[in-house]
Design a protein around this motif. Structure first.
Motif, mmCIF file in Angstrom:
data_model
loop_
_atom_site.group_PDB
_atom_site.id
_atom_site.type_symbol
_atom_site.label_atom_id
_atom_site.label_comp_id
_atom_site.label_asym_id
_atom_site.label_seq_id
_atom_site.Cartn_x
_atom_site.Cartn_y
_atom_site.Cartn_z
ATOM 1 N N LEU A 127 2.251 1.271 0.187
ATOM 2 C CA LEU A 127 2.090 2.538 0.902
ATOM 3 C C LEU A 127 2.393 2.366 2.386
ATOM 4 O O LEU A 127 3.066 3.208 2.993
ATOM 5 N N LYS A 128 1.950 1.284 2.981
ATOM 6 C CA LYS A 128 2.242 1.012 4.402
ATOM 7 C C LYS A 128 3.747 0.913 4.625
ATOM 8 O O LYS A 128 4.266 1.388 5.642
ATOM 9 N N ALA A 129 4.449 0.301 3.672
ATOM 10 C CA ALA A 129 5.909 0.182 3.793
ATOM 11 C C ALA A 129 6.563 1.557 3.798
ATOM 12 O O ALA A 129 7.485 1.815 4.591
ATOM 13 N N THR A 160 -3.982 7.863 1.864
ATOM 14 C CA THR A 160 -4.466 6.561 1.405
ATOM 15 C C THR A 160 -3.914 6.285 0.015
ATOM 16 O O THR A 160 -3.447 7.202 -0.673
ATOM 17 N N ALA A 161 -4.011 5.047 -0.407
ATOM 18 C CA ALA A 161 -3.473 4.654 -1.709
ATOM 19 C C ALA A 161 -4.195 5.327 -2.862
ATOM 20 O O ALA A 161 -3.633 5.471 -3.947
ATOM 21 N N ALA A 215 11.494 -3.064 -0.391
ATOM 22 C CA ALA A 215 10.658 -3.089 0.810
ATOM 23 C C ALA A 215 9.493 -4.065 0.658
ATOM 24 O O ALA A 215 9.017 -4.622 1.647
ATOM 25 N N VAL A 216 9.018 -4.248 -0.559
ATOM 26 C CA VAL A 216 7.963 -5.226 -0.858
ATOM 27 C C VAL A 216 8.345 -5.944 -2.145
ATOM 28 O O VAL A 216 9.195 -5.487 -2.907
ATOM 29 N N ASN A 217 7.681 -7.073 -2.400
ATOM 30 C CA ASN A 217 7.946 -7.759 -3.663
ATOM 31 C C ASN A 217 6.943 -7.315 -4.716
ATOM 32 O O ASN A 217 6.003 -6.584 -4.417
#
Length: 147
Positions: free
Chosen positions: A61-63, A75-76, A50-52
């Motif tokens: 976290l948004k992903a 939140t993170a 989903a992210v690199n």
């Protein structure tokens, strides 16, 4: 014999996603006393693609929030509970759960499923915060579960 070789090959391919990640992030995770949502999200989002690897914990976290694996109000920097971690790990592992997890997918039944599969001990506290080593163990248990 062929079945054993197939299982070993599959486990090797699944585990390469975790070991391909930035070693600094993994080392930091292992040494942490309480895993945050950001750390768990980074591990998960990089594993799923989903992210690199250069993504931040906030981006990771948004992903996961986009995929509805984590609540929007987290939140993170919030500490993750064992039940939430179980839900994320079981969701991305692609494993089928039992009846209740299939009907009502969520943290409660994900935790119960991992207890039933022997990944977690029967007396595991769902509201407990997890260490970095425990986080790796939960993901490893989900990915290496041959059932």
């Amino acid at each position: 014999m062929k079945k054993m070789m197939l299982i070993c090959g599959t486990l090797f391919l699944l585990s390469t996603g975790i070991f391909a990640q930035n070693s600094e992030k993994i080392t930091e995770l292992i040494n942490t006393e309480k895993t945050t949502y950001g750390q768990a999200a980074y591990l998960t989002a990089v594993f799923t693609g989903a992210v690199n690897e250069s993504a931040t914990e906030e981006e990771s976290l948004k992903a996961l929030q986009t995929e509805k694996l984590v609540s929007e109000n987290k939140t993170a920097d919030d500490y993750i509970t064992l039940s939430e971690l179980s839900y994320i790990a079981l969701s991305v592992s692609g494993k089928k759960g039992g009846l209740f997890y299939t009907l009502f997918p969520g943290p409660r039944y994900a935790l119960r499923e991992l207890k039933a599969k022997g990944v977690l001990p029967p007396n595991a506290d769902p509201s407990a915060t997890v260490t970095g080593r425990d986080t790796i163990a939960v993901f490893n248990g989900c990915l290496s579960d041959a059932q």
